[in-house]
Design an enzyme around this catalytic site. Structure first.
Site, PDB file in Angstrom:
ATOM      1  N   GLN A 144     123.833  23.450 -15.598  1.00  0.00           N
ATOM      2  CA  GLN A 144     123.101  22.539 -15.124  1.00  0.00           C
ATOM      3  C   GLN A 144     123.310  21.062 -15.332  1.00  0.00           C
ATOM      4  O   GLN A 144     124.651  20.617 -16.382  1.00  0.00           O
ATOM      5  CB  GLN A 144     121.819  22.580 -16.037  1.00  0.00           C
ATOM      6  CG  GLN A 144     121.254  24.086 -15.892  1.00  0.00           C
ATOM      7  CD  GLN A 144     119.955  24.277 -16.914  1.00  0.00           C
ATOM      8  OE1 GLN A 144     119.954  24.019 -17.986  1.00  0.00           O
ATOM      9  NE2 GLN A 144     118.740  24.550 -16.291  1.00  0.00           N
ATOM     10  N   VAL A 198     120.029  19.781 -21.555  1.00  0.00           N
ATOM     11  CA  VAL A 198     119.800  20.909 -20.310  1.00  0.00           C
ATOM     12  C   VAL A 198     120.140  22.103 -21.212  1.00  0.00           C
ATOM     13  O   VAL A 198     120.936  22.101 -22.396  1.00  0.00           O
ATOM     14  CB  VAL A 198     120.427  20.808 -19.046  1.00  0.00           C
ATOM     15  CG1 VAL A 198     120.051  19.595 -18.353  1.00  0.00           C
ATOM     16  CG2 VAL A 198     122.157  20.393 -19.253  1.00  0.00           C
ATOM     17  N   SER A 199     119.867  23.113 -20.597  1.00  0.00           N
ATOM     18  CA  SER A 199     119.773  24.539 -21.353  1.00  0.00           C
ATOM     19  C   SER A 199     121.250  25.100 -21.252  1.00  0.00           C
ATOM     20  O   SER A 199     121.835  25.845 -22.288  1.00  0.00           O
ATOM     21  CB  SER A 199     119.161  25.535 -21.188  1.00  0.00           C
ATOM     22  OG  SER A 199     117.568  25.010 -21.229  1.00  0.00           O
ATOM     23  N   SER A 200     122.064  24.969 -20.066  1.00  0.00           N
ATOM     24  CA  SER A 200     123.398  25.673 -19.746  1.00  0.00           C
ATOM     25  C   SER A 200     124.314  24.808 -19.162  1.00  0.00           C
ATOM     26  O   SER A 200     123.964  23.672 -18.716  1.00  0.00           O
ATOM     27  CB  SER A 200     123.026  26.796 -19.032  1.00  0.00           C
ATOM     28  OG  SER A 200     122.678  26.372 -17.505  1.00  0.00           O
TER      29      SER A 200
END
Length: 187
Positions: free
Chosen positions: A13, A8-10
């Protein structure tokens, strides 16, 4: 062996859905919270690829979890192919890199992932431009006082000494000196 990769990007998340799907397939899972716009700094992806051996399969839940650019996707798949490692997406099951139609589908879906990233970037830029016009978005606060940089230089302090004293880079010092004093000679 099935090797799962989740991303996931962050930090806000959750990886839970991806982890559950990969574990249900029986994968040894490598997971991280990093942007997918580049492979730089994605240590768990590098570990998963290093761990993979001939005959293994790298598994992701969705193609965009692996890469968001065609260049990165192509490089990852080429590296896997060279090692004799297959690639599979759980939600895009027709992707089988050992077959021609699977490679075609991989490239088509990879193009869409890259297109989606470009659209998101454009929407973000549009939003920032609109906020700037409305006076809402001011950008990053000024962190270097240009007057202080010039005053220190006028007092005979060298750019290197200014940078150390203010805790900034020399390039920033030169940039500020050049902006306010085009004819000044750097020390």
């Amino acid at each position: 062996m099935l090797i799962g990769y989740a991303r996931v990007s962050s930090a806000s998340q959750s990886l839970d859905l991806q982890l559950a799907a990969l574990e249900a397939e029986g994968c040894k899972v490598f997971a991280e919270k990093r942007s997918g716009t580049t492979t730089d700094g994605r240590d768990k992806l590098a570990e998963a690829m290093d761990f993979a051996r001939e005959g293994d399969t790298l598994v992701v839940t969705r193609l965009d979890r692996l890469a968001r650019s065609m260049l990165d996707l192509s490089q990852i798949v080429t590296t896997l192919d060279a090692k004799g490692v297959k690639f599979r997406c759980l939600q895009q099951g027709a992707i089988d890199t050992t077959r021609s139609d699977g490679k075609l589908l991989l490239n088509i879906l990879g193009s869409f992932a890259e297109f989606e990233t470009d659209l998101r970037r454009e929407r973000q830029r549009d939003g920032i431009d609109k906020a700037k016009l409305a006076g809402v978005y001011k950008g990053r606060p000024v962190s270097i006082e240009a007057d202080k940089v010039r005053a220190m230089r006028d007092a005979g302090t060298t750019p290197t000494e200014i940078a150390k004293a203010l805790g900034i880079g020399r390039a920033s010092v030169y940039r500020h000196l050049g902006a306010g004093n085009a004819g000044a000679s750097p020390a």
